[in-house]
Design a protein around this motif. Structure first.
Motif, short mmCIF file in Angstrom:
data_model
loop_
_atom_site.label_atom_id
_atom_site.label_comp_id
_atom_site.label_asym_id
_atom_site.label_seq_id
_atom_site.Cartn_x
_atom_site.Cartn_y
_atom_site.Cartn_z
N VAL A 571 48.71 -16.70 65.13
CA VAL A 571 48.69 -15.59 66.07
C VAL A 571 47.48 -14.72 65.77
CG1 VAL A 571 50.03 -13.74 67.12
CG2 VAL A 571 51.21 -15.61 65.94
N ARG A 572 46.57 -14.65 66.73
CA ARG A 572 45.39 -13.78 66.57
C ARG A 572 45.27 -12.90 67.78
NH1 ARG A 572 40.37 -14.50 64.83
NH2 ARG A 572 39.86 -15.43 66.84
N ALA A 573 45.21 -11.59 67.56
CA ALA A 573 45.13 -10.62 68.66
C ALA A 573 46.20 -10.90 69.72
CB ALA A 573 43.73 -10.67 69.30
N GLY A 574 47.39 -11.22 69.24
CA GLY A 574 48.52 -11.40 70.15
C GLY A 574 48.57 -12.76 70.80
N ARG A 575 47.53 -13.56 70.60
CA ARG A 575 47.45 -14.86 71.25
C ARG A 575 47.88 -15.95 70.27
NH1 ARG A 575 42.69 -18.04 72.76
NH2 ARG A 575 43.49 -19.36 74.42
N GLN A 576 48.68 -16.91 70.76
CA GLN A 576 49.22 -17.94 69.88
C GLN A 576 48.52 -19.28 70.08
OE1 GLN A 576 53.56 -18.17 69.91
NE2 GLN A 576 53.63 -16.21 70.95
N THR A 577 48.26 -19.96 68.97
CA THR A 577 47.72 -21.31 69.00
C THR A 577 48.59 -22.17 68.10
OG1 THR A 577 45.49 -20.38 69.23
CG2 THR A 577 45.65 -22.70 68.62
N ARG A 578 49.11 -23.27 68.65
CA ARG A 578 49.95 -24.16 67.85
C ARG A 578 49.10 -25.27 67.26
NH1 ARG A 578 55.74 -24.35 68.87
NH2 ARG A 578 56.24 -22.54 70.16
N VAL A 579 49.13 -25.41 65.97
CA VAL A 579 48.36 -26.45 65.29
C VAL A 579 49.32 -27.31 64.48
CG1 VAL A 579 46.40 -26.92 63.77
CG2 VAL A 579 46.45 -24.79 65.10
N SER A 580 49.27 -28.63 64.70
CA SER A 580 50.14 -29.50 63.92
C SER A 580 49.39 -30.79 63.62
CB SER A 580 51.43 -29.79 64.68
OG SER A 580 51.13 -30.36 65.93
N PRO A 581 49.86 -31.57 62.62
CA PRO A 581 49.21 -32.84 62.34
C PRO A 581 49.25 -33.70 63.60
CG PRO A 581 50.79 -32.30 60.63
CD PRO A 581 51.00 -31.31 61.73
N TYR A 582 48.18 -34.40 63.86
CA TYR A 582 48.11 -35.22 65.07
C TYR A 582 49.03 -36.42 64.94
CZ TYR A 582 46.25 -38.24 68.67
OH TYR A 582 46.12 -39.06 69.75
N ASP A 583 49.83 -36.64 65.95
CA ASP A 583 50.75 -37.77 65.95
C ASP A 583 50.28 -38.77 67.02
OD1 ASP A 583 52.73 -39.57 66.31
OD2 ASP A 583 54.34 -38.11 66.61
N PRO A 584 49.73 -39.91 66.58
CA PRO A 584 49.14 -40.85 67.56
C PRO A 584 50.18 -41.44 68.51
CG PRO A 584 49.20 -41.82 65.37
CD PRO A 584 49.62 -40.41 65.20
N PHE A 585 51.45 -41.31 68.17
CA PHE A 585 52.48 -41.89 69.05
C PHE A 585 52.97 -40.91 70.10
CE2 PHE A 585 52.71 -44.22 65.06
CZ PHE A 585 52.35 -45.46 65.55
N ASN A 586 52.45 -39.69 70.04
CA ASN A 586 52.92 -38.67 70.95
C ASN A 586 51.84 -38.31 71.97
OD1 ASN A 586 54.53 -36.73 72.06
ND2 ASN A 586 54.03 -35.16 70.54
N VAL A 587 51.18 -39.33 72.55
CA VAL A 587 50.14 -39.00 73.52
C VAL A 587 50.64 -39.18 74.94
CG1 VAL A 587 48.13 -39.44 72.09
CG2 VAL A 587 49.23 -41.33 73.28
N ASP A 588 50.00 -38.48 75.82
CA ASP A 588 50.36 -38.53 77.23
C ASP A 588 49.63 -39.72 77.85
OD1 ASP A 588 51.10 -38.02 79.75
OD2 ASP A 588 50.35 -35.95 79.81
#
Ligand code: ADP
Length: 667
Positions: A571-588
């Protein structure tokens, strides 16, 4: 005083009512849905009773079940809060029928003000100015369009049974009237079970100014001054304040008198709000305000009135309901300073304020003198799609308007929410907007300034990505005891299973991470194991660098780095960014074969579908409408293409993320 109260509501308003009731020594009885079993208001109340499943119609709107609980528990009174059953005359009648005091006006007053058309006619007779328009019984589209022509554009179509800005459409020109009418009627039918509308003149440079009134059972009626609620989006209030900027004592007296007359006209008892729209083209003028409607209940924004009058409106409601005489007359009341309230919502200003749901991984408010936070949730709670997504009301009170705005902006800057997206940064920008600060605004201010207020899509926050990766690595190392191992120089990478990344060999490595659902490859420079000076120092590069001793770097900004199940929310200046380990099986996979799926933006109902398979569509074309939280959300084509598949039909409930329409994109 009444011995006890059952609160027929939930969330922040239930908490707020319980606080005052307990201070007055009353026994407090909560009723709740299955979804709210662990909610704050349930914990706060002296006793709590389950009344049904999550959907409001099966729980908070079930008059029979609520009255049953009240009888069983011997509740002396029922407080309806706002929303839900608060303006339902049958509910007031059911309470009376069961011998329970309804903390609100008599059913007759609710009925008289319940429909906007009848209410307008009634107060007009009492000499209160109303907006020119048609509020009769005829509903044929052609007839209403003729009326709109007579009134003159722009006009406003409003649901007769309306509330919360739903079923309301501004129409600029005759050509748009029919489509707007259809949409207003559909929204009105679904939100209120009544498709009838009225048409009125759209007041220019409109300022929403409302008067708080209070009446006892002995014929005394006073007003507690005005609130300015002109900062709105889609006709819903965002920021409210008292007193109104630019209000003169003369105009206040005229408006106050009109409000008291309106209340008297319906034999009002208790707390009520008379809403006016003022034509602000030449500032506030006492001959340019018009009655819109009366809300026969406590209002969401009542805290600003409490701040400037020093009164507890819920206490007054209880006193009046128990038959006491109002403890003051009009002449005893005065205004102390200035108060401003901001409504903190779980919604995403970068995605047209789409409501946002999910777990609140962190929730923290500052505490200052003159600052009040009314909330019904705490960290760990879930914001569900079943109810209004308001997280809290933040209210600042200070000697002057400037100071109150400054205090509110500061408090919003110190507020931490991680989980659902919120409007906190947007609210802060609003409080700091120079024109608003100068008192130059009307109800269109927000819409005209969306860019400047940051309510547009932003790019990826690179610093948040870097910080998030540092935190992820730190968490991963911690989980595996790597901090200790690294000191011995024998650790390998946390992502080694996926990427064959070696700590002992290369010093710099590409690391894939998932940032708000997109893959980003950052470069990580690892420390030299065993080197005393660089021990645990990492450099993360992506559009810049972030580096440092992992733990030192993080501890400086710990509050905005919130661990979740999948990774971390930065959370920076009220804005949220989600960061997680990349999961190659979870792609669109949708994008890979030249197709593109148009998905439901949230849980809701598909109410309209405008295309058929095989049809060609242009970028931005409306394809369908999903109704969620009683608002309509249009789904548009992301690019030119052809409709390949339609996976839903109108009337169907759709889950968030569900594929509704698949488009074959053009090369
Ligand atoms: P609701 O009951 O749905 O909240 P209201 O009648 O209270 O609807 O109106 C909501 C908002 O819509 C007002 O605060 C104002 O901003 C705007 N509005 C309503 N009537 C008019 C009008 N005639 N001209 C301009 N704006 C209006």
């Amino acid at each position: 005083m009444l011995e006890s109260v059952l609160i027929a509501n939930r969330g922040e308003i239930a908490c707020r009512i319980i606080r005052t009731a307990q201070r007055l020594g009353m026994r407090t009885i909560a009723v709740h849905s299955e979804a709210d079993a662990g909610a704050l208001f349930v914990q706060m109340a002296d006793e709590a009773h389950l009344i049904g499943p999550a959907p409001a119609r099966d729980s908070y709107l079930r008059i029979d079940r609520i009255i049953n609980v009240a009888k069983r528990t011997g509740a002396a009174s029922i407080h309806p809060g706002y929303g839900f059953l608060s303006e339902r005359a049958e509910f007031a009648e059911a309470c009376a029928g069961a011998g329970i005091v309804f903390v609100g006006p008599p059913a007759s007053a609710i009925n008289a003000m319940g429909l906007k058309d009848a209410a307008k006619a009634l107060v007009q007779q009492a000499g209160v100015p109303v907006v020119p328009g048609y509020h009769g019984a005829q509903q044929e589209p052609d007839f209403l369009r003729l009326k709109a022509d007579e009134i003159g554009y722009p006009v406003l179509i409003k649901a007769v049974a309306g509330g919360g800005g739903k079923g309301m459409k501004r129409v600029e020109r005759a050509a748009d009237f029919e489509a707007a009418l259809e949409s207003a009627q559909r929204e009105a039918a679904s939100a209120f079970g009544d498709p009838r509308v009225l048409v009125e003149k759209y007041v220019l440079s409109p300022r929403h100014i409302e008067i708080q009134v209070f009446a006892d059972r002995h014929g005394n009626v006073v007003h507690l001054f005005e609130r300015d609620c002109s900062l709105q989006r889609r006709h819903q209030k965002v920021i409210e304040e008292a007193p109104a900027p630019g209000m003169t004592p003369e105009m206040r007296a005229v408006m106050g008198k009109a409000a008291v007359e309106a209340a008297r006209a319906v034999g009002y008892v208790g707390a009520g709000t008379v809403e006016f729209i003022a034509d602000g083209r030449e500032g506030l003028r006492s001959d340019r305000f018009y009655f819109m409607e009366m809300n026969t209940r406590l209002q969401v924004e009542h805290p600003v009135t409490e701040a400037i009058t020093g009164l507890d409106l819920v206490e007054l409601q209880f006193r009046v309901a128990s038959g006491e005489v109002l403890p003051f007359g009009q002449g005893d009341l005065g205004i102390d300073g200035h108060a401003v309230e901001a409504r903190l919502y779980a919604e995403d200003p970068e995605k047209e304020f789409l409501p946002s749901t999910g777990k609140l991984w962190a929730l923290d408010f500052p505490e200052h003198e003159g600052l009040r936070v009314d909330t019904g949730v705490q960290a760990g709670d879930e914001v569900t799609p079943f109810y209004d997504p308001m997280i809290a009301k933040v209210i600042a009170h200070a000697p002057t308007r400037g100071e109150a705005l400054e205090k509110l902006a500061e408090a919003l800057g110190q507020t931490l929410v991680a989980g659902p997206k919120t409007n906190v940064a947007f609210l802060k920008k609003l409080c700091e907007a120079p024109q608003f600060g100068a008192g130059q605004f009307d109800t269109g201010f927000i819409d005209r300034n969306l860019d400047a207020l940051g309510a547009v899509p932003h790019g990826v926050d690179a610093e948040a990505v870097r910080l998030g990766v540092l935190k992820l690595i730190d968490m991963e190392l911690d989980a595996r005891g790597y901090h200790a191992l690294m000191r011995n120089g024998s650790a390998s990478s946390p992502w080694d299973e996926q990427d064959g990344f070696q700590l002992g060999g290369a010093r710099e490595q590409g690391l894939p991470v998932d940032v708000d659902g997109e893959r980003i490859d950052v470069a990580v420079q690892w420390p030299v194991p065993g080197d005393a000076h660089t021990d645990e120092e990492l450099v993360v590069s992506w559009g810049g660098k972030a580096s440092g001793m992992v733990s030192d770097y993080l501890s400086s900004d710990m509050r905005g780095l919130v661990p979740t199940e999948e990774g971390v929310i930065v959370v920076r200046a009220g804005r949220q960014t989600r960061v997680s380990p990349y999961d190659p099986f979870n792609v669109d996979l949708e994008h890979l074969n030249g197709s593109n799926a148009v998905k439901a933006p949230m849980h809701g109902k598909l109410v309209a579908l405008f295309v058929k398979p095989g049809e060609r569509v242009g970028k931005g074309q409306r394809l369908a409408i999903v109704e969620a939280m009683k608002m309509e959300h249009a789904l548009v084509a992301p690019a030119d293409g052809e409709v390949e598949e339609i996976a839903a039909e109108p009337g169907m409930q759709v889950a968030e993320g569900a594929r509704l329409i698949v488009l074959k994109m053009e090369e």
